[in-house]
Design a protein around this motif. Structure first.
Motif, short mmCIF file in Angstrom:
data_model
loop_
_atom_site.label_atom_id
_atom_site.label_comp_id
_atom_site.label_asym_id
_atom_site.label_seq_id
_atom_site.Cartn_x
_atom_site.Cartn_y
_atom_site.Cartn_z
N THR B 5 39.64 34.53 80.52
CA THR B 5 39.72 35.75 79.58
C THR B 5 41.65 35.52 78.39
OG1 THR B 5 38.14 37.44 80.94
CG2 THR B 5 39.51 38.77 79.10
N GLN B 6 40.99 35.27 77.48
CA GLN B 6 42.22 36.01 76.77
C GLN B 6 42.33 37.43 75.98
OE1 GLN B 6 42.50 31.49 75.14
NE2 GLN B 6 44.13 33.14 74.51
N LEU B 7 43.03 38.10 76.11
CA LEU B 7 42.67 39.57 76.66
C LEU B 7 42.95 40.51 74.74
CD1 LEU B 7 44.19 41.18 79.49
CD2 LEU B 7 41.82 40.95 78.95
N ASP B 8 43.91 38.94 74.12
CA ASP B 8 44.06 39.60 72.93
C ASP B 8 44.32 38.52 71.35
OD1 ASP B 8 47.49 40.66 74.29
OD2 ASP B 8 46.40 42.00 73.61
N ARG B 22 48.16 37.10 76.75
CA ARG B 22 48.46 36.67 77.95
C ARG B 22 46.84 35.87 78.45
NH1 ARG B 22 47.08 43.66 77.77
NH2 ARG B 22 46.31 43.14 76.13
N ASN B 24 43.69 36.04 82.28
CA ASN B 24 43.25 36.06 83.10
C ASN B 24 41.95 35.22 83.08
OD1 ASN B 24 44.57 38.96 82.28
ND2 ASN B 24 44.65 38.73 84.55
N SER B 73 46.40 35.75 86.99
CA SER B 73 46.90 35.43 85.84
C SER B 73 47.83 34.70 85.45
CB SER B 73 47.45 36.63 85.38
OG SER B 73 49.13 36.86 86.00
#
Lengths: 115, 114
Positions: B5-8, B22, B24, B73
């Motif tokens: 998961t790339q949050l942005d 970021r 995760n 992470s």
């Protein structure tokens, strides 16, 4: 040391046709993986070859196939092209042996457009 | 199964400012983590990798990342960005013998503003 080369770089086909893409790995690399990159789905694993054997395949229909030759060069074939097959197809190669198989070096890709 | 998961999806940053992208991951086995950069109409270039050993890894172009197992992470950082860093950045996870291919995040578009 030469990098991963892919040919052709650009390709335009029509629905129903078939296409063959080629990948030449870095010297000494025995593993070749193929990925499809689209704006909607991102990067998705197609399949991986090692020593001329397909070891794993992603979740793609049987129209997508590949092979690897004794010199580690690989080809992938897509038959009965559909509009949704339009994508950047990336080849990645790795040296082999344990965790290093995960360290993949990518070619520039082949941009396939299906009309 | 593993996932990333790339949050942005987009991160705008002013030139010479620091940046953190970021990432995760989730995996049930030992993981190997990578960051790749993709410039327009090009393939992916490896920025850095974590296979084992020190959790702080340094890569090319001044980038570094820290593997945090407890937080699952692998965030990418650079202390001062340049216009030339404008690109798409992908976090990826591999496992085992590598036959399963890499699992990629959706990517983060880093936009450097002058």
């Amino acid at each position: 040391k030469a990098g991963v080369t892919q040919t052709p770089r650009y390709l335009i086909k029509t629905r129903g046709q078939q296409v063959t893409l080629s990948c030449s790995p870095i010297s000494g690399h025995r593993s070749v993986s193929w990925y499809q990159q689209t704006p909607g789905q991102g990067l998705q694993f197609l399949f991986e070859y090692f020593s001329e054997t397909q070891r794993n395949k992603g979740n793609f229909p049987g129209r997508f196939s590949g092979r690897q030759f004794s010199n580690s060069r690989s080809e992938m074939n897509v038959s009965t092209l559909e509009l949704g097959d339009s994508a950047l197809y990336l080849c990645a190669t790795a040296r082999g042996g344990g965790p290093s198989l995960n360290e993949q070096f990518f070619g520039p890709g082949t941009r396939l457009t299906v009309l | 199964a593993q996932s990333v998961t790339q949050l942005d999806s987009q991160v705008p940053v002013f030139e010479e400012a620091p940046v953190e992208l970021r990432c995760n991951y989730s995996s049930s086995v030992s993981v190997y983590l990578f960051w790749y950069v993709q410039y327009p109409n090009q393939g992916l270039q490896l920025l850095l990798k974590y296979l084992s050993g020190s959790t702080l890894v340094k890569g090319i172009n001044g980038f570094e990342a820290e593997f945090n197992k407890s937080q699952t992470s692998f965030h990418l950082r650079k202390p001062s960005v340049h216009i030339s860093d404008t690109a798409e950045y992908f976090c990826a996870v591999g496992s085992g013998g590598g036959a399963d291919g890499l699992t990629f995040g959706k990517g983060t578009h880093l936009i450097i503003q002058p």
